[in-house]
Each structure stands twice: as structure tokens, then as C-alpha cells.
Design an enzyme around this catalytic site. Sequence first.
Site, PDB file in Angstrom:
ATOM      1  N   HIS A 126       0.861  -1.179   0.000  1.00 46.53           N
ATOM      2  CA  HIS A 126       0.000   0.000   0.000  1.00 46.53           C
ATOM      3  C   HIS A 126       0.905   1.239   0.000  1.00 46.53           C
ATOM      4  O   HIS A 126       2.014   1.196   0.529  1.00 46.53           O
ATOM      5  CB  HIS A 126      -0.870   0.085   1.265  1.00 46.53           C
ATOM      6  CG  HIS A 126      -1.827  -1.046   1.459  1.00 46.53           C
ATOM      7  ND1 HIS A 126      -1.458  -2.235   2.030  1.00 46.53           N
ATOM      8  CD2 HIS A 126      -3.164  -1.135   1.199  1.00 46.53           C
ATOM      9  CE1 HIS A 126      -2.516  -3.027   2.113  1.00 46.53           C
ATOM     10  NE2 HIS A 126      -3.557  -2.385   1.618  1.00 46.53           N
ATOM     11  N   ASP A 129       2.170   2.106   3.377  1.00 42.95           N
ATOM     12  CA  ASP A 129       3.091   1.146   3.992  1.00 42.95           C
ATOM     13  C   ASP A 129       4.532   1.617   3.873  1.00 42.95           C
ATOM     14  O   ASP A 129       5.328   1.455   4.790  1.00 42.95           O
ATOM     15  CB  ASP A 129       3.035  -0.224   3.286  1.00 42.95           C
ATOM     16  CG  ASP A 129       1.688  -0.889   3.368  1.00 42.95           C
ATOM     17  OD1 ASP A 129       0.962  -0.629   4.326  1.00 42.95           O
ATOM     18  OD2 ASP A 129       1.377  -1.670   2.455  1.00 42.95           O
ATOM     19  N   GLU A 257     -10.564  -6.519  -4.993  1.00 37.53           N
ATOM     20  CA  GLU A 257     -10.462  -7.590  -3.992  1.00 37.53           C
ATOM     21  C   GLU A 257     -11.728  -7.651  -3.144  1.00 37.53           C
ATOM     22  O   GLU A 257     -12.033  -6.706  -2.412  1.00 37.53           O
ATOM     23  CB  GLU A 257      -9.250  -7.352  -3.087  1.00 37.53           C
ATOM     24  CG  GLU A 257      -9.048  -8.427  -2.035  1.00 37.53           C
ATOM     25  CD  GLU A 257      -7.773  -8.232  -1.251  1.00 37.53           C
ATOM     26  OE1 GLU A 257      -7.771  -8.548  -0.052  1.00 37.53           O
ATOM     27  OE2 GLU A 257      -6.778  -7.763  -1.835  1.00 37.53           O
ATOM     28  N   GLU A 293      -8.869 -13.199  -1.944  1.00 41.08           N
ATOM     29  CA  GLU A 293      -8.219 -13.558  -0.681  1.00 41.08           C
ATOM     30  C   GLU A 293      -9.071 -14.628   0.001  1.00 41.08           C
ATOM     31  O   GLU A 293     -10.201 -14.348   0.421  1.00 41.08           O
ATOM     32  CB  GLU A 293      -8.069 -12.351   0.238  1.00 41.08           C
ATOM     33  CG  GLU A 293      -7.382 -12.703   1.535  1.00 41.08           C
ATOM     34  CD  GLU A 293      -7.172 -11.524   2.465  1.00 41.08           C
ATOM     35  OE1 GLU A 293      -7.415 -11.696   3.677  1.00 41.08           O
ATOM     36  OE2 GLU A 293      -6.775 -10.451   1.981  1.00 41.08           O
ATOM     37  N   HIS A 296     -11.001 -13.894   3.144  1.00 41.88           N
ATOM     38  CA  HIS A 296     -12.216 -13.117   2.913  1.00 41.88           C
ATOM     39  C   HIS A 296     -13.342 -14.015   2.410  1.00 41.88           C
ATOM     40  O   HIS A 296     -14.499 -13.820   2.750  1.00 41.88           O
ATOM     41  CB  HIS A 296     -11.955 -12.015   1.883  1.00 41.88           C
ATOM     42  CG  HIS A 296     -11.032 -10.950   2.361  1.00 41.88           C
ATOM     43  ND1 HIS A 296     -10.576  -9.929   1.536  1.00 41.88           N
ATOM     44  CD2 HIS A 296     -10.452 -10.718   3.560  1.00 41.88           C
ATOM     45  CE1 HIS A 296      -9.777  -9.130   2.214  1.00 41.88           C
ATOM     46  NE2 HIS A 296      -9.675  -9.601   3.450  1.00 41.88           N
ATOM     47  N   ASP A 321      -4.492 -13.600  -3.152  1.00 38.85           N
ATOM     48  CA  ASP A 321      -3.823 -13.248  -1.900  1.00 38.85           C
ATOM     49  C   ASP A 321      -3.769 -14.499  -1.036  1.00 38.85           C
ATOM     50  O   ASP A 321      -4.784 -14.914  -0.468  1.00 38.85           O
ATOM     51  CB  ASP A 321      -4.577 -12.123  -1.186  1.00 38.85           C
ATOM     52  CG  ASP A 321      -4.014 -10.758  -1.509  1.00 38.85           C
ATOM     53  OD1 ASP A 321      -3.195 -10.674  -2.430  1.00 38.85           O
ATOM     54  OD2 ASP A 321      -4.410  -9.783  -0.859  1.00 38.85           O
ATOM     55  N   ASP A 332     -10.910 -11.824  10.445  1.00 34.14           N
ATOM     56  CA  ASP A 332      -9.844 -11.904   9.452  1.00 34.14           C
ATOM     57  C   ASP A 332      -8.500 -12.104  10.136  1.00 34.14           C
ATOM     58  O   ASP A 332      -7.851 -11.146  10.540  1.00 34.14           O
ATOM     59  CB  ASP A 332      -9.865 -10.597   8.646  1.00 34.14           C
ATOM     60  CG  ASP A 332      -9.155 -10.715   7.318  1.00 34.14           C
ATOM     61  OD1 ASP A 332      -8.791 -11.830   6.945  1.00 34.14           O
ATOM     62  OD2 ASP A 332      -8.970  -9.682   6.659  1.00 34.14           O
ATOM     63  N   ASP A 334      -5.755 -13.726   8.788  1.00 32.69           N
ATOM     64  CA  ASP A 334      -4.632 -13.596   7.835  1.00 32.69           C
ATOM     65  C   ASP A 334      -3.471 -14.523   8.168  1.00 32.69           C
ATOM     66  O   ASP A 334      -2.315 -14.101   8.254  1.00 32.69           O
ATOM     67  CB  ASP A 334      -4.123 -12.149   7.798  1.00 32.69           C
ATOM     68  CG  ASP A 334      -5.093 -11.214   7.103  1.00 32.69           C
ATOM     69  OD1 ASP A 334      -5.796 -11.664   6.186  1.00 32.69           O
ATOM     70  OD2 ASP A 334      -5.154 -10.030   7.478  1.00 32.69           O
ATOM     71  N   ASP A 364      -0.539 -12.351   1.625  1.00 34.17           N
ATOM     72  CA  ASP A 364      -1.222 -11.374   2.482  1.00 34.17           C
ATOM     73  C   ASP A 364      -1.487 -12.049   3.820  1.00 34.17           C
ATOM     74  O   ASP A 364      -2.618 -12.338   4.191  1.00 34.17           O
ATOM     75  CB  ASP A 364      -2.525 -10.931   1.813  1.00 34.17           C
ATOM     76  CG  ASP A 364      -3.216  -9.806   2.571  1.00 34.17           C
ATOM     77  OD1 ASP A 364      -2.696  -9.401   3.624  1.00 34.17           O
ATOM     78  OD2 ASP A 364      -4.275  -9.346   2.119  1.00 34.17           O
TER      79      ASP A 364
END
Length: 461
Positions: A126, A129, A257, A293, A296, A321, A332, A334, A364
Site C-alpha cells: 500500500h 506502507d 479484492e 483472498e 475473505h 492473496d 480476518d 490472515d 497477504d
Amino acid sequence: MESPSSKRPKRGSIAIPTDENSLASAVFFPDVSKISYKPQAAAAETMVFKHYNADEVINGKTMAEWLRFSVCYWHTFRGQGADPFGLPTISRPWDDGSDSLFNAKRRMHAAFEFMSKLGVKYWSFHDRDIAPEGSSLEATNKNLDELVDLAEELMARYNIKLLWNTCNLFAHPRYMNGALTNPDAHVFAYAAAQVKKGLDVAKRLGAKNFVFWGGREGYSTLLNTDIRKELDHMANFFKMVISYKTQIGFDGQLLIEPKAKEPTRHQYDYDAMTVIAFLKTYNLEKHFKINVEPNHTTLAGHPFEHDIAFAAAYNMLGSIDSNTGSADMGWDTDQFPMDIRATTAVMQTVLDMKGIAPGGLNFDAKVRRESIAINDMFIAHIGAMDAFARGLRNAARMQHEAVLSKAKAERYNSFKSGIGAKIEAGTTSLEELADYVTKTGEPEQRSAAQEHYEGVFNYYI
């Protein structure tokens, strides 16, 4: 006496640079060599690849070409182990926690050394980031330009490409009511300015893709929400993106996404089919594909591979992802994907598509908040890369032996001829089908044989 600011802070064997001159030659992972392929390694050896052999050829492509692994910047180099119930647990020796440009540069040097030693060829980020926000959009863009300069230099030095970049349109308070669907036109305009800059960066760095993730594009209550207006505005935004992409000559793929929930009560990009419906409604489907993802997907109440399979079925799968979540958690998490069944299911689709380029498998994912050692960063990626390598081998064997594909085709044999062929071609009618049933009577019941298919699949795992 040496002032505190002039000291070289150390942790273990790592000497941390405190000035620009020492950055270029700094080594942030002195105890880690490039991760090697060692298939005979013992179970406890987790700093080697046991299955991922980048140069191994499968179905005419190397593993590296099939898998196109990417390290994400936000979790791996900005994650601190915080969760909704706890404060940060992770600190890295190269990150002093400040928003200074020097700290951002030091972090980026560490990131590229990490990716090089891991052996991946792609990364993703991003905008916020890699560079801190300034006091104005102009100041923010200046900060970003300085880090993009460095990224360009390091990408060339380490031969690492940008899988995709995106804009953070969800973290700053200005986006508390969304960005592309915000009820305030000024906020909408700010998001547009940020995305314009993001596309400029994508073109400059040669990004293979550019991703839109609607972190707060949804609603919390319908009492103050005009759904149609917000979706119309989002579609208009994407039309402006298409126009600007063409204007600057950016040839990367545009991706959306999906995410079902969290943080809004309902996200407009709920799942793959919702996004496809949105794109087709607004005649945008030729310009966008989907970045799935799996975590998700499970938040939407679907199986891990559901959105991947659905997007691929409509030629809309652009990238993946690569993460997973704990179904019992309900949020979430991850996590790094370590389930061989799941990675095999993903690679079935990728093989059927003959590859996912220009997309890839972007991790991700984040280490657990209890995994605070530096080696844990490597071990998590290595384990997931090995899991996908095993999934690729499994899927290739399944495809070669064709037991499942033949059985699936046989299940639909009735559509190959006669009335079934006419149904398939869309050349029959309700009247003709009614006449057909009158003549032939009750259809024969046929077993779906679900346990058979599951047993066959398990044979290859």
C-alpha cells in the site's frame, strides 16, 4: 561522551545503521543465508525448502513461474502483532517505530534483503506502507516519491518486481465513512487524488497489477445510506481510473479484492459473484479482474477455494492473496496457508487456467502475534511456499491422470446429445421440454457420488 542519537543500536548480532551512508552496505539478517532447497531435511529443519524447488519444471513451466510468490509489505514489515484484543507484541531491530523517512528507508532495505534471501521475485505494498503521510497531500506525495526512488533502486539491485501496489483508502480518519462511496464529495476527491498518484507509481515501478480493496466501502446502517447512489459513485470512480490508466499508458491489470465484512456491517464487494455482478452492471467487466483472498472468502461463508473457482469460471480471476483464516474465529486472521488440501484445490484452478500471470500468489499473511523471533518471518513464508509446491505437484498429478476430470465430465453426459445438447446450446423451449417429459416420463435418479469424489481427491494429497 557519546550522545544517544549517535549510538548504533544493536540487537543480537545485528548492527543497525543510523545514517544514509551506512544503509547501502547494511546487513539486517546476518545469520540467514539464502534459503536452499533440501528435500531430505529433517522434520525440525524449517529454514529450508523441502518441497519448493524454483527451477523444477511441471507441465512445461518452472515452479517459480506457476506460483509467482510475492511478499506483502504491510504484514511482513509493518505488522506489529496487534489484534482487536491486544497491543503490539512484535518489534524489529531495524524499525524504531517512528514516521521518519530514514526509518522508512531502513525498513525498505531490510525488506529487500529478506525477499532476496527468501528467493521470491515479487512484492506488493500500500502507498502508506512504504512512506508516511505528510502535513498535506503535496508533502505526502513528496515522501512517497522519495521511497519510490529507493524502491526502484532496490528492485533493480535484487531483481525483484512489483506484483501490485494499491492505495490505503481505509486507515486514515478522513475515510471513516468510506472513500469511493463516501457521502462527502471532498473525501471522494481526496481518494481520487491518492489513486492518481498510486497509478503513477505503478507505472513508474512497472507493476504487473493495481489493486482496489474497499476496506470501508459498505454501510453500517441503512437508515442513512443511499445504496444506489454510493454504488453509482464507485462505478464513476472506476471509469475515471480506466481513463487515467489509458492516458498515462499503464499496462498493468486492474484488480478488485472482495471482502464480506469487517470493518463495515456489509461490504459492497462481498464476494466474487457480487463483484462480477457490479462490474457487469456498470459495463466495467472488460477492464477489471478479481484478486481473491481466501480468508475473505471464508468470512463470506464460503469454502476456502469458492471465490477462486467462481472467478476463474467467468475468466475473472486475476490474482490470489495467499492466506487462510481460522473458521472458528469469525474474523480476518490472515494466517499463512499450510493446509495441503487447500493449496491443492487452489493449484487445480491455476493449472486449469494454464497459469495466473500477470497475477501471482501474494502472501497477504502475518505471523501470529506470539511468533516474535526474526526467523519466524522466514519460517512462515517457507512453510507456505512448501505447501503450495506440494499443492502444485498434487494438482499436476491429478490433471495428468484425469480421474476427477473424467468423472466430472461423465456426470454431465446427458448434455452432449439429444435434448441435453439443445439445452446446452440454448435452442430449445419450455414447450419442447414439456413435450419431452410427457414422452419420456420420470427421470432416473443418479447418485452425486460426493464421497467418491472426496475419496479420489484425498488419494492425491
